[in-house]
Design an enzyme around this catalytic site. Structure first.
Site, PDB file in Angstrom:
ATOM      1  N   ARG A  45      45.958  71.477  13.466  1.00 20.16           N
ATOM      2  CA  ARG A  45      44.564  71.891  13.636  1.00 20.16           C
ATOM      3  C   ARG A  45      44.279  73.043  12.683  1.00 20.16           C
ATOM      4  NH1 ARG A  45      42.018  69.719  17.874  1.00 20.16           N
ATOM      5  NH2 ARG A  45      40.399  71.309  17.933  1.00 20.16           N
ATOM      6  N   CYS A  96      30.540  72.114  14.849  1.00 18.99           N
ATOM      7  CA  CYS A  96      31.847  71.435  14.942  1.00 18.99           C
ATOM      8  C   CYS A  96      31.751  69.993  15.474  1.00 18.99           C
ATOM      9  CB  CYS A  96      32.800  72.298  15.764  1.00 18.99           C
ATOM     10  SG  CYS A  96      34.530  71.919  15.454  1.00 18.99           S
ATOM     11  N   HIS A  98      32.217  78.476  14.880  1.00 21.23           N
ATOM     12  CA  HIS A  98      31.911  78.994  16.210  1.00 21.23           C
ATOM     13  C   HIS A  98      31.854  80.504  16.049  1.00 21.23           C
ATOM     14  CE1 HIS A  98      33.101  75.149  18.077  1.00 21.23           C
ATOM     15  NE2 HIS A  98      34.140  75.150  17.291  1.00 21.23           N
TER      16      HIS A  98
HETATM   17  N1  GLN Z   1      37.019  67.319  18.323  1.00 20.84           N
HETATM   18  C1  GLN Z   1      36.753  67.920  17.089  1.00 20.84           C
HETATM   19  C2  GLN Z   1      37.952  68.330  16.289  1.00 20.84           C
HETATM   20  O1  GLN Z   1      38.959  68.782  16.826  1.00 20.84           O
HETATM   21  C3  GLN Z   1      35.778  69.073  17.303  1.00 20.84           C
HETATM   22  C4  GLN Z   1      36.365  70.343  17.816  1.00 20.84           C
HETATM   23  C5  GLN Z   1      35.350  71.437  18.015  1.00 20.84           C
HETATM   24  O2  GLN Z   1      34.163  71.185  18.264  1.00 20.84           O
HETATM   25  N2  GLN Z   1      35.813  72.676  17.977  1.00 20.84           N
HETATM   26  O3  GLN Z   1      37.922  68.177  15.102  1.00 20.84           O
END
Ligand code: GLN
Length: 258
Positions: free
Chosen positions: A136, A102, A201
């Site tokens: 998101r 990520c 993840h």
């Molecule tokens: N900051 C990044 C995003 O929100 C990565 C998030 C993450 O590693 N889960 O896209």
């Protein structure tokens, strides 16, 4: 007859900063799984500062770098470019393995435009860029992997960044459920040489023992010129994946894919 000793070296980069949704589990499971095969793994945590010496330079077979939100990415960025970029470029050149999750994956592409509009230049191991957008992209995700071919990877994603890869850039696989790189083109993750970037993840490796074995196989071929199947024969081991399979089947939303 005494068993032949096989040993690998694994390095987790910035584990205190880049570690969300259990990403630390990747190196833990890698070591655990190798032990089942009679392969010992020396593990090291590498934080801020120069990396121009072992274990990160020359010694490591595999690197791990977990996810991080924009704030954590900003925190490590200067050190990552100054102290880690060139040693990782050498590792990539030498067929070493890296698993970047990520926020780390985003730093290995061309750039990341954060939610506040700031552009962070990446190190372009993966050709493509990321831009943060709302909402998101979060939830459980299933991916049909390019390698090992057809394996279904499961995980959890939560990112604002949408990654758009250049044509020709290899991916990790095709999204079956969830968003992956951008929620639009069904691509997930990126691969260059043996460097893998992904939004999964989970932790990824304990949830996907087949992919973990795939990485172990690459590491063994690199270091010893022998496959994981070869080691299994030499060391005469049988592995029981009962709990790993149960864990995969336990993700209700993904049940029909595993
Ligand atoms: N900051 C990044 C995003 O929100 C990565 C998030 C993450 O590693 N889960 O896209």
């Amino acid at each position: 007859m005494a068993k032949k000793k096989f040993e690998l070296t694994a390095v987790d980069i910035y584990p205190q900063v880049m570690n969300i949704y259990g990403d630390r589990g990747n190196i833990i499971y890698f070591k655990y799984r190798c032990a089942l095969y009679g392969i010992s793994v020396k593990t090291f945590d590498v934080s801020f500062g120069t990396a121009d010496e072992p274990p990160i330079k020359d010694e490591a077979d595999i690197f791990f770098m977990g996810g991080g939100q924009d704030a954590e990415q900003a925190l490590i960025y200067g050190d990552f470019i100054k102290n880690k970029k060139s040693v990782l470029a050498d590792a990539l050149e030498n067929n070493k393995i890296m698993l970047a999750i990520c926020g780390s994956y985003q730093l290995m592409c061309d750039y990341y435009k954060t939610s506040s509009g700031k552009i962070i230049r990446g190190i372009s191991f993966f050709k493509g860029f990321t831009e943060s957008k709302t909402p998101r992209l979060k939830g459980n995700i299933a991916v049909k992997a390019d390698n090992p071919e057809g394996a279904v990877l499961v995980g959890f994603e939560n990112h604002g960044g949408r990654t758009y890869l250049e044509k020709g850039q290899k991916t990790i696989g095709t999204v079956l459920k969830g968003a992956g790189n951008n929620g639009e083109d069904k691509s997930e993750g990126a691969r260059t040489g043996n460097f893998f970037g992904t939004y999964l993840h989970g932790s990824l490796l304990p949830k996907n023992f087949v992919f973990c074995d795939y990485l172990i196989d690459i590491a063994l071929r690199n270091r010893y010129g022998i496959s994981l199947d070869g080691i299994i024969k030499i060391n005469g081991v049988t592995i029981n994946n009962e709990f790993e399979i149960l864990a995969r089947k336990d993700i209700a939303e993904l049940k029909k894919f595993v």
